[in-house]
Design a protein around this motif. Structure first.
Motif, PDB file in Angstrom:
ATOM      1  N   LEU A 149     -25.074 -61.290 -12.191  1.00 52.98           N
ATOM      2  CA  LEU A 149     -24.533 -60.086 -11.576  1.00 52.98           C
ATOM      3  C   LEU A 149     -25.657 -59.094 -11.297  1.00 52.98           C
ATOM      4  O   LEU A 149     -26.767 -59.223 -11.823  1.00 52.98           O
ATOM      5  CB  LEU A 149     -23.498 -59.442 -12.501  1.00 52.98           C
ATOM      6  CG  LEU A 149     -22.301 -60.305 -12.918  1.00 52.98           C
ATOM      7  CD1 LEU A 149     -21.440 -59.551 -13.913  1.00 52.98           C
ATOM      8  CD2 LEU A 149     -21.486 -60.735 -11.710  1.00 52.98           C
ATOM      9  N   LEU A 192     -18.250 -61.732 -14.666  1.00 52.10           N
ATOM     10  CA  LEU A 192     -17.754 -60.380 -14.439  1.00 52.10           C
ATOM     11  C   LEU A 192     -16.777 -59.968 -15.540  1.00 52.10           C
ATOM     12  O   LEU A 192     -16.865 -58.858 -16.078  1.00 52.10           O
ATOM     13  CB  LEU A 192     -17.079 -60.290 -13.068  1.00 52.10           C
ATOM     14  CG  LEU A 192     -16.373 -58.958 -12.749  1.00 52.10           C
ATOM     15  CD1 LEU A 192     -17.335 -57.780 -12.859  1.00 52.10           C
ATOM     16  CD2 LEU A 192     -15.745 -59.012 -11.359  1.00 52.10           C
ATOM     17  N   HIS A 246     -19.672 -55.576  -7.900  1.00 50.43           N
ATOM     18  CA  HIS A 246     -19.638 -56.972  -8.349  1.00 50.43           C
ATOM     19  C   HIS A 246     -18.495 -57.734  -7.676  1.00 50.43           C
ATOM     20  O   HIS A 246     -18.700 -58.825  -7.128  1.00 50.43           O
ATOM     21  CB  HIS A 246     -19.452 -57.038  -9.869  1.00 50.43           C
ATOM     22  CG  HIS A 246     -20.601 -56.517 -10.666  1.00 50.43           C
ATOM     23  ND1 HIS A 246     -21.913 -56.725 -10.325  1.00 50.43           N
ATOM     24  CD2 HIS A 246     -20.630 -55.793 -11.832  1.00 50.43           C
ATOM     25  CE1 HIS A 246     -22.707 -56.159 -11.221  1.00 50.43           C
ATOM     26  NE2 HIS A 246     -21.945 -55.596 -12.138  1.00 50.43           N
TER      27      HIS A 246
END
Length: 379
Positions: A2, A166, A188
């Motif tokens: 990420l 995530l 994200h």
């Protein structure tokens, strides 16, 4: 992988401190204000967030029409598609708002897919499934030429893994400020683009959910969805996302995304504070007007909506004051006879705007525009 959360600069910290001060002041003001108009204001701000966030995706329904649809009005002049999209997004936002104080709450793949089903279930198909990760490639096309891909999302077989990362990040406190984390969650999710459709609204809603979970201020007072839906800001939003590149490249500096979001938080807080101040002033002035003219105090809520929103429907007034159908009809008829209201339309589609004798000083206070200050230009 990420995007790494950037370290805030001194300028970022100063803007963030200003946002926090405004939000705390607003919290105390709301807590000490009359319940009737604060409830109405919360409903309006929710409707505004739904209307403007949907407008980014091309579904254009005015805030007052969204509010009417949320109130259960059937005779609203919108297309069936816009009605469906409005009510679906409103249902999802309502659920997001209710999650703010759930004690054993946690983020999960299931939660994200369930929210997506609420948003997109009415459009479910084998090719574009709702509540499930996309089965194939997805592109964000150029607004001027749909044959050009402005962004190509990660391959479908990478989605589950990226969403797993995530979710783990969402459930772990990395020490960043909650508003910064909320902004990063938006980036994200919109970059992974895990569904065939609805990714933008889902990403904005996730940001709102994280703000709600912070429990500082009701999410409708802190969400930036209405700010993003203003035309100039929408283009800036697209431009900021475009800066991330045409493919998913998480190993990059996203400081400009944080500055963009801090600007949004700050300016939205200014706008909400201005609306709260105007609403409070109008309510007080109308209470005085009612006392001077012998009006029943309950009619203030109807006159207040007309001043600050632009119109009132019988059903909304009836709900706000807990009246019977006959009581609401009589009040609105009397206000019309006094020249305070003006009916527009017939039967169930009727609504009321200001009449020729509506107090001008109230309308002047309610409708004087405010000026926003760009936070990074202060000082």
């Amino acid at each position: 992988m990420l995007y790494p959360t950037p370290v805030l600069t001194d300028a970022d910290q100063a803007v963030l401190a200003g946002i926090e001060e405004m939000r705390q002041n607003l919290r105390h003001q709301i807590q000490g204000s009359p319940a009737k108009w604060t409830l109405g204001l919360r409903k309006y701000l929710t409707a505004d967030a739904v209307a403007r966030s949907n407008s980014i995706e091309g579904f254009r329904v005015s805030t007052v029409d969204v509010q009417d649809l949320m109130d259960g009005e059937r005779d609203v002049d919108v297309s069936e598609e816009n009605r469906e999209e409005t009510l679906a997004y409103q249902r999802m936002m309502t659920y997001v708002q209710t999650l703010h104080d759930v004690a054993d709450f946690e983020y999960s793949k299931g939660l994200l897919n369930a929210l997506h089903w609420v948003l997109q279930g009415h459009r479910h198909s084998a090719r574009r499934p709702a509540g499930q990760w996309r089965p194939g490639a997805v592109y964000v096309t150029d607004p001027d030429d749909p044959r050009l891909a402005a962004y190509t999302a990660p391959a479908a077989d990478e989605v589950a893994g990226l969403i797993g990362e995530l979710v783990a990040w969402l459930n772990t406190d990395d020490g960043s400020h909650p508003l910064v984390r909320a902004a990063m969650s938006h980036l994200h999710l919109v970059s992974i683009h895990p569904w065939a459709d609805g990714n933008g609204r889902m990403s904005r809603s996730l940001q709102t959910l994280m703000i709600a979970r912070e429990c500082v201020l009701a999410p409708e007072f802190s969400s930036i969805e209405a700010w993003l839906g203003r035309r100039q800001n929408t283009w800036a939003y697209y431009a900021e996302l475009k800066r991330r590149g045409s493919t998913f490249v998480p190993d990059q500096d996203v400081s400009s995304w944080i500055r963009f979001n801090l600007t949004a938080y700050h300016e939205q807080a200014q706008a909400v504070q201005g609306r709260v101040d105007r609403s409070a002033a109008v309510w007080s002035m109308l209470l005085e007007f009612a006392a001077e003219t012998g009006l029943d105090e309950r009619t203030v809520s109807a006159l207040h909506d007309v001043a600050v929103i632009g119109r009132i429907r019988r059903h909304r007034y009836e709900q706000a004051e807990g009246l019977t159908l006959q009581q609401a009809q009589r009040d609105l008829r009397d206000l019309t006879a006094a020249g305070l209201l003006e009916p527009v339309g017939r039967t169930r589609a009727r609504y009321y705007t200001e009449g020729p004798h509506f107090p001008e000083r109230v309308l002047e206070v309610a409708r004087t525009p405010m000026t926003l200050t760009a936070p990074y230009e202060v000082g």
